[in-house]
Design a protein around this motif. Structure first.
Motif, PDB file in Angstrom:
ATOM      1  N   PRO A 273       0.826  -1.214   0.000  1.00 52.08           N
ATOM      2  CA  PRO A 273       0.000   0.000   0.000  1.00 52.08           C
ATOM      3  C   PRO A 273       0.860   1.265   0.000  1.00 52.08           C
ATOM      4  CG  PRO A 273       0.101  -0.911   2.211  1.00 52.08           C
ATOM      5  CD  PRO A 273       0.853  -1.867   1.327  1.00 52.08           C
ATOM      6  N   TYR A 274       0.361   2.310  -0.650  1.00 50.82           N
ATOM      7  CA  TYR A 274       1.013   3.611  -0.593  1.00 50.82           C
ATOM      8  C   TYR A 274      -0.036   4.699  -0.780  1.00 50.82           C
ATOM      9  CZ  TYR A 274       0.769   3.893  -5.708  1.00 50.82           C
ATOM     10  OH  TYR A 274       0.323   3.945  -7.002  1.00 50.82           O
ATOM     11  N   GLN A 275       0.272   5.895  -0.289  1.00 48.93           N
ATOM     12  CA  GLN A 275      -0.656   7.008  -0.346  1.00 48.93           C
ATOM     13  C   GLN A 275      -0.492   7.778  -1.646  1.00 48.93           C
ATOM     14  OE1 GLN A 275      -0.067   9.368   3.181  1.00 48.93           O
ATOM     15  NE2 GLN A 275      -1.422   8.095   4.409  1.00 48.93           N
ATOM     16  N   GLN A 276      -1.624   8.243  -2.151  1.00 50.69           N
ATOM     17  CA  GLN A 276      -1.627   9.000  -3.402  1.00 50.69           C
ATOM     18  C   GLN A 276      -2.557  10.194  -3.245  1.00 50.69           C
ATOM     19  OE1 GLN A 276      -1.820   7.291  -7.659  1.00 50.69           O
ATOM     20  NE2 GLN A 276      -3.936   7.742  -7.166  1.00 50.69           N
ATOM     21  N   ALA A 277      -2.096  11.361  -3.697  1.00 51.88           N
ATOM     22  CA  ALA A 277      -2.911  12.575  -3.603  1.00 51.88           C
ATOM     23  C   ALA A 277      -4.003  12.546  -4.670  1.00 51.88           C
ATOM     24  CB  ALA A 277      -2.030  13.806  -3.778  1.00 51.88           C
ATOM     25  N   THR A 278      -5.182  13.080  -4.307  1.00 55.46           N
ATOM     26  CA  THR A 278      -6.298  13.178  -5.239  1.00 55.46           C
ATOM     27  C   THR A 278      -6.497  14.630  -5.655  1.00 55.46           C
ATOM     28  OG1 THR A 278      -7.906  13.438  -3.446  1.00 55.46           O
ATOM     29  CG2 THR A 278      -7.385  11.183  -4.141  1.00 55.46           C
ATOM     30  N   SER A 279      -7.384  14.851  -6.624  1.00 52.20           N
ATOM     31  CA  SER A 279      -7.640  16.202  -7.111  1.00 52.20           C
ATOM     32  C   SER A 279      -8.265  17.104  -6.055  1.00 52.20           C
ATOM     33  CB  SER A 279      -8.556  16.142  -8.339  1.00 52.20           C
ATOM     34  OG  SER A 279      -9.775  15.482  -8.008  1.00 52.20           O
TER      35      SER A 279
ATOM     36  N   ALA B 275      -7.175  15.554  -0.850  1.00 49.08           N
ATOM     37  CA  ALA B 275      -7.107  14.472   0.128  1.00 49.08           C
ATOM     38  C   ALA B 275      -6.153  13.388  -0.388  1.00 49.08           C
ATOM     39  CB  ALA B 275      -8.494  13.901   0.370  1.00 49.08           C
ATOM     40  N   THR B 276      -5.939  12.384   0.411  1.00 48.18           N
ATOM     41  CA  THR B 276      -5.079  11.260   0.025  1.00 48.18           C
ATOM     42  C   THR B 276      -5.894   9.976  -0.027  1.00 48.18           C
ATOM     43  OG1 THR B 276      -4.429  10.866   2.330  1.00 48.18           O
ATOM     44  CG2 THR B 276      -3.012  12.305   1.001  1.00 48.18           C
ATOM     45  N   SER B 277      -5.487   9.095  -0.900  1.00 42.78           N
ATOM     46  CA  SER B 277      -6.128   7.788  -1.010  1.00 42.78           C
ATOM     47  C   SER B 277      -5.060   6.708  -0.994  1.00 42.78           C
ATOM     48  CB  SER B 277      -6.950   7.689  -2.300  1.00 42.78           C
ATOM     49  OG  SER B 277      -6.107   7.837  -3.436  1.00 42.78           O
ATOM     50  N   ILE B 278      -5.481   5.497  -0.732  1.00 45.08           N
ATOM     51  CA  ILE B 278      -4.573   4.363  -0.648  1.00 45.08           C
ATOM     52  C   ILE B 278      -4.646   3.563  -1.946  1.00 45.08           C
ATOM     53  CG2 ILE B 278      -3.942   2.288   0.605  1.00 45.08           C
ATOM     54  CD1 ILE B 278      -3.461   4.799   2.178  1.00 45.08           C
ATOM     55  N   ARG B 279      -3.492   3.354  -2.549  1.00 48.39           N
ATOM     56  CA  ARG B 279      -3.389   2.490  -3.713  1.00 48.39           C
ATOM     57  C   ARG B 279      -2.388   1.384  -3.403  1.00 48.39           C
ATOM     58  NH1 ARG B 279      -3.092   5.092  -9.518  1.00 48.39           N
ATOM     59  NH2 ARG B 279      -3.470   2.873  -9.894  1.00 48.39           N
ATOM     60  N   PHE B 280      -2.362   0.379  -4.276  1.00 49.06           N
ATOM     61  CA  PHE B 280      -1.514  -0.774  -4.032  1.00 49.06           C
ATOM     62  C   PHE B 280      -0.617  -1.033  -5.234  1.00 49.06           C
ATOM     63  CE2 PHE B 280      -5.042  -1.331  -1.175  1.00 49.06           C
ATOM     64  CZ  PHE B 280      -4.466  -1.850  -0.029  1.00 49.06           C
TER      65      PHE B 280
END
Length: 260
Positions: free
Chosen positions: A129-135, A138-143
């Motif tokens: 898992p790693y964090q990714q910024a959204t438009s 906020a941040t979301s979790i992707r894999f």
């Protein structure tokens, strides 16, 4: 039919380190003492002085062999109390050397059963898992996937050979750079198309990597002298080899196939 892949990784690492430390030590009342030879300078100094003397403090040239990576303790050392100079001086010498040789072989063997013209995939591994910024800010979790995977689409030809579209990869989780970043994914992958006879084995890819490195630390001018220059330098030699080979073996499980 059954498709089997074998991923063979051969590792051969070698390193050698040579070093020296020597200097002059006060040795009052030396005539009543004895010379000593031991596995380290502290003990040889104690023998020479007849008591507890801290080793290392009187070493004027300090170029010992470097410690090996991943090993417990440092290199092997031989300490010598050599001779008396001017009645109250003792010449100390410590030689240190370390040699490591590591050989290993890693084998992974994914296999899958499929039919004529049907794509099949088999996969095993981890999802990081790693964090990714959204438009929205906020941040979301992707894999990220770190898997061992075999993906193949076989076709049986009119003369019983097997034509395969292949994708083989082996991913491993690496060492994280820091706590704020996800660990890197070390990838080995090959994508190809190959024609193989039934039960035959073919090498579809290979990578050979070699890293040679030699580092010499020396005292300027003194370290360049012939013969005696070895007392004023240390040397580390590293020779690491890594070879990756990928084999594929297809087998038709039933001979009674209708290819029309």
């Amino acid at each position: 039919m059954q498709i089997e892949a074998r991923i063979v990784e051969a590792i051969d690492t070698f390193s050698r380190a040579l070093g020296v430390r020597f200097g002059v030590q006060n040795s009052s009342e030396f005539a009543n003492r004895r010379l000593g030879i031991s596995g380290n300078l502290h003990d040889s100094s104690s023998l020479a002085e007849g008591g507890s003397v801290g080793g290392g403090g009187d070493l004027n040239v300090n170029l010992p062999a470097a410690a090996g990576v991943g090993l417990m303790g440092g290199p092997a050392a031989l300490g010598l109390s050599l001779l008396k100079i001017n009645g109250n001086r003792l010449l100390n010498l410590e030689l240190s050397a370390l040699e490591t040789d590591n050989k290993g072989r890693v084998i992974a063997s994914p296999r899958v059963v499929t039919a004529h013209g049907i794509e099949a995939t088999i996969e095993q591994g981890d999802r990081v898992p790693y964090q990714q910024a959204t438009s929205s800010g906020a941040t979301s979790i992707r894999f990220m996937d770190a898997t061992l995977r075999l993906k193949v689409k076989p076709l049986i030809t009119y003369n019983g050979q097997i034509d395969m579209e292949l994708n083989v990869n082996q991913d491993k989780i690496g060492t994280a750079i820091n706590q704020f970043l996800p660990p890197p994914i070390n990838t080995k992958q090959v994508t190809t198309k190959v024609l193989v006879e039934n039960g035959g084995t073919v090498v579809i890819g290979g990578i050979f990597d070699r890293n040679e490195n030699e580092v010499v630390n020396r005292v300027p001018l003194l370290g360049d002298m012939p013969y005696l220059g070895h007392l004023f330098r240390n040397k580390v030699k590293v020779d690491n080899k890594r070879e990756l080979l990928i084999f594929v073996t297809p087998r038709i499980l039933s001979e009674n196939l209708n290819l029309q």
